[in-house]
Design an enzyme around this catalytic site. Structure first.
Site, short mmCIF file in Angstrom:
data_model
loop_
_atom_site.label_atom_id
_atom_site.label_comp_id
_atom_site.label_asym_id
_atom_site.label_seq_id
_atom_site.Cartn_x
_atom_site.Cartn_y
_atom_site.Cartn_z
N HIS A 24 0.85 -1.21 0.00
CA HIS A 24 0.00 0.00 0.00
C HIS A 24 0.88 1.25 0.00
O HIS A 24 1.63 1.48 0.94
CB HIS A 24 -0.89 0.01 1.26
CG HIS A 24 -1.85 1.16 1.32
ND1 HIS A 24 -3.16 0.99 1.69
CD2 HIS A 24 -1.71 2.48 1.06
CE1 HIS A 24 -3.79 2.15 1.65
NE2 HIS A 24 -2.92 3.09 1.28
N HIS A 26 1.36 5.54 -2.03
CA HIS A 26 0.91 6.59 -2.96
C HIS A 26 2.13 7.27 -3.58
O HIS A 26 3.03 7.68 -2.86
CB HIS A 26 0.09 7.65 -2.21
CG HIS A 26 -1.08 7.08 -1.47
ND1 HIS A 26 -2.36 7.13 -1.95
CD2 HIS A 26 -1.15 6.41 -0.29
CE1 HIS A 26 -3.18 6.53 -1.09
NE2 HIS A 26 -2.47 6.08 -0.08
N ARG A 28 1.68 9.71 -6.40
CA ARG A 28 1.33 10.91 -7.18
C ARG A 28 1.71 10.71 -8.65
O ARG A 28 1.90 9.62 -9.10
CB ARG A 28 1.98 12.17 -6.60
CG ARG A 28 1.93 12.27 -5.09
CD ARG A 28 0.57 12.06 -4.50
NE ARG A 28 0.58 12.13 -3.04
CZ ARG A 28 -0.39 11.65 -2.29
NH1 ARG A 28 -1.43 11.04 -2.82
NH2 ARG A 28 -0.35 11.75 -0.98
N ASN A 52 -5.57 7.05 -6.10
CA ASN A 52 -6.28 8.30 -5.79
C ASN A 52 -5.60 9.52 -6.41
O ASN A 52 -5.87 10.64 -6.01
CB ASN A 52 -6.43 8.48 -4.27
CG ASN A 52 -5.10 8.59 -3.57
OD1 ASN A 52 -4.09 8.07 -4.04
ND2 ASN A 52 -5.08 9.24 -2.42
N LYS A 113 -9.84 -0.37 -5.32
CA LYS A 113 -9.73 0.30 -4.02
C LYS A 113 -11.00 1.07 -3.73
O LYS A 113 -11.44 1.90 -4.54
CB LYS A 113 -8.52 1.26 -4.03
CG LYS A 113 -8.36 2.12 -2.78
CD LYS A 113 -7.81 1.34 -1.61
CE LYS A 113 -7.80 2.13 -0.32
NZ LYS A 113 -6.69 3.06 -0.23
N HIS A 153 -10.48 1.17 2.23
CA HIS A 153 -10.24 2.23 3.22
C HIS A 153 -11.47 2.23 4.11
O HIS A 153 -12.52 2.74 3.73
CB HIS A 153 -10.04 3.59 2.52
CG HIS A 153 -9.72 4.69 3.48
ND1 HIS A 153 -8.55 5.39 3.46
CD2 HIS A 153 -10.43 5.18 4.53
CE1 HIS A 153 -8.54 6.28 4.45
NE2 HIS A 153 -9.68 6.17 5.11
N HIS A 190 -4.50 -0.34 6.18
CA HIS A 190 -4.00 0.47 7.31
C HIS A 190 -4.91 0.39 8.54
O HIS A 190 -5.53 1.38 8.94
CB HIS A 190 -3.76 1.92 6.89
CG HIS A 190 -4.76 2.52 5.93
ND1 HIS A 190 -6.12 2.46 6.13
CD2 HIS A 190 -4.60 3.18 4.77
CE1 HIS A 190 -6.73 3.07 5.13
NE2 HIS A 190 -5.83 3.50 4.29
N LEU A 235 -4.63 9.51 7.71
CA LEU A 235 -5.93 8.86 7.94
C LEU A 235 -5.85 7.40 7.53
O LEU A 235 -5.16 7.10 6.55
CB LEU A 235 -7.02 9.57 7.14
CG LEU A 235 -7.34 10.99 7.63
CD1 LEU A 235 -8.28 11.70 6.67
CD2 LEU A 235 -7.96 10.95 9.03
N ASP A 263 1.64 2.84 3.43
CA ASP A 263 0.78 3.99 3.15
C ASP A 263 1.58 5.28 2.98
O ASP A 263 1.12 6.36 3.38
CB ASP A 263 -0.29 4.16 4.25
CG ASP A 263 -1.43 5.08 3.80
OD1 ASP A 263 -1.57 5.31 2.58
OD2 ASP A 263 -2.17 5.56 4.68
N HIS A 267 3.13 14.72 0.51
CA HIS A 267 2.48 16.00 0.20
C HIS A 267 3.54 17.08 0.31
O HIS A 267 4.43 16.98 1.15
CB HIS A 267 1.37 16.29 1.22
CG HIS A 267 0.18 15.41 1.07
ND1 HIS A 267 -0.86 15.68 0.22
CD2 HIS A 267 -0.13 14.23 1.67
CE1 HIS A 267 -1.77 14.72 0.31
NE2 HIS A 267 -1.34 13.81 1.17
C1 NCD Z 1 -3.45 9.30 1.63
C2 NCD Z 1 -3.02 10.29 0.57
O1 NCD Z 1 -2.58 11.39 0.93
O2 NCD Z 1 -3.06 9.98 -0.62
N1 NCD Z 1 -3.58 9.97 2.89
C3 NCD Z 1 -3.58 9.39 4.11
O3 NCD Z 1 -3.82 10.11 5.09
N2 NCD Z 1 -3.28 8.13 4.30
C4 NCD Z 1 -4.72 8.71 1.19
C5 NCD Z 1 -5.12 7.43 1.81
O4 NCD Z 1 -4.33 6.61 2.24
O5 NCD Z 1 -6.31 7.16 1.82
ZN ZN Z 2 -3.32 5.13 1.52
#
Ligand code: NCD
Ligand code: ZN
Length: 368
Positions: A24, A26, A28, A52, A113, A153, A190, A235, A263, A267
């Site tokens: 899991h 992210h 971008r 996402n 997802k 999620h 998560h 989250l 996860d 950002h």
């Molecule tokens: C994740 C993200 O920023 O893409 N944020 C998070 O708080 N974990 C999104 C996600 O995992 O759902």
């Molecule tokens: Zn995530």
């Protein structure tokens, strides 16, 4: 896992094990993706890439995104074989998801997802999510039929208290749906509550879970330790200490339903509100990639479980659950403390602050 060295007190100081996977994360897109993807590929052989960004709503879009990741890794010196092996793609479930999307996902070994739609308390892209699992029940039925995995999620969109969103989800949506579709492959992502942990423990072997290192390390207090800690904010929120202990207990006992998924969610440090960490309204997501393995090791060591249970959680359980071959190469760790960098480049002009910035991590990788 093989212990290579111990110090005079008997503590492990060096060990080797099968290379881990990460189920899991992210990345971008564009220059931001290019700036962070190697932080994960350096440690993990395979990674489940969340959809996402965009969002990625069809298998065709996921194939394009996949190629971007592969190209970025090759450009950064990874072999074609490593780059092709790395990304495992997911598709964003939505109310327009069709049977054909699900059939194609199966063909390309992709997962779906589920994100709860939440405009106010949600994660990146959650405005595009689905109100409840029942709103996509037809798609869920096809997923069961085709054997396509549903990554969840697990938070409800509607409840007054953010600390209760996951418990409510398990009770109101996850349990009834899993009951109705007993052959559905579900991954609870998560985990953050004892209720979700218990649900995973109580259901059949096709219902499994990922656990992040931050949910092993932190409870809700950690968000306010010494003041507000925006870079820890992700989250689902870290919950009560009993929840944290339930997650640790389930993982450390060596239960094969649990595997690593950090996860990582980068950002920019600064920028417009809603899209940056240090803004009037800072967003959820922790950039954990540079430290996640060191954090997992520390959590297992603290629990007295730095043994075969660690290798299983990191490198075996997830592959067995997904019915893919285990990695053949190895990774070596040494107890040689290092201080986590304060920031990393992120895209053209931004920086991202990693989790544990400025803190000392005990373990490092020595052979990759
Ligand atoms: C994740 C993200 O920023 O893409 N944020 C998070 O708080 N974990 C999104 C996600 O995992 O759902
Ligand atoms: Zn995530």
């Amino acid at each position: 896992m093989e212990i290579l060295e111990r110090d005079s007190t008997g503590r492990i100081t060096k060990f080797i094990m099968r290379r881990p996977d990460n189920w899991h994360g992210h990345f971008r897109r564009d220059t931001r993706m290019e700036a962070v993807v190697m932080h994960s590929a350096y440690y993990y052989a395979r990674m489940t890439v969340m959809p996402n960004t965009g969002p990625i709503r069809t298998p065709a879009e996921a194939l394009i995104y996949r190629q971007e990741i592969v190209d970025a890794l090759i450009a950064q010196g990874f072999s074609r074989e490593q780059a092709e092996r790395f990304p495992r793609m997911t598709v964003y479930l939505h109310q327009g998801t069709t049977e054909e999307d699900i059939r194609l996902a199966k063909e390309h070994d992709m997962d779906f997802k589920f994100y709860p739609k939440n405009d106010k308390l949600g994660t990146t892209g959650s405005q595009a999510g689905v109100p409840t699992l029942f709103h996509v029940e037809r798609a869920v039925a096809y997923m069961e039929q085709y054997g396509v995995r549903l990554l969840v999620h697990g938070e409800t969109a509607t409840h007054p208290d953010v600390l209760d969103l996951e418990r409510r989800f398990v009770e109101e949506q996850m349990a009834p749906l899993a009951d109705k579709y007993p052959n559905l492959h579900v991954v609870g992502e998560h985990l953050s509550t004892m209720e979700f942990v218990q649900f995973i423990l109580d259901t059949s072997s096709n219902v499994t879970a990922t656990v992040t290192p931050q949910h092993l390390w932190y409870s809700v207090n950690s968000l306010f330790e010494g003041g507000l800690r925006p870079h820890r904010y992700c989250l689902p929120l870290y919950k009560h200490r009993e929840d944290q202990e339930a997650i640790i207990a389930a993982v450390m006992i060596g239960n094969k339903k649990f595997c690593a998924g950090d996860d990582t969610a980068p950002h920019p440090k600064d920028g417009p509100t809603g899209q940056a960490k240090l803004a009037d309204c800072g967003c959820a997501g922790a950039f954990v990639a540079p430290v996640s393995l060191a954090m997992y090791i520390a959590a297992f060591e603290k629990a007295g479980a730095l043994d075969q249970r660690f290798e299983d959680f990191m490198s075996v359980n997830g592959a067995v659950i997904r019915n893919v071959p285990l990695n053949e190469d190895t990774i070596t760790f040494e107890r040689r403390p290092w201080v986590v960098q304060n920031e990393y480049h992120f895209g053209d002009n931004d920086v991202v602050v990693p989790l544990c910035a400025g803190e000392t991590m005990e373990w490092r990788v020595t052979n990759c």
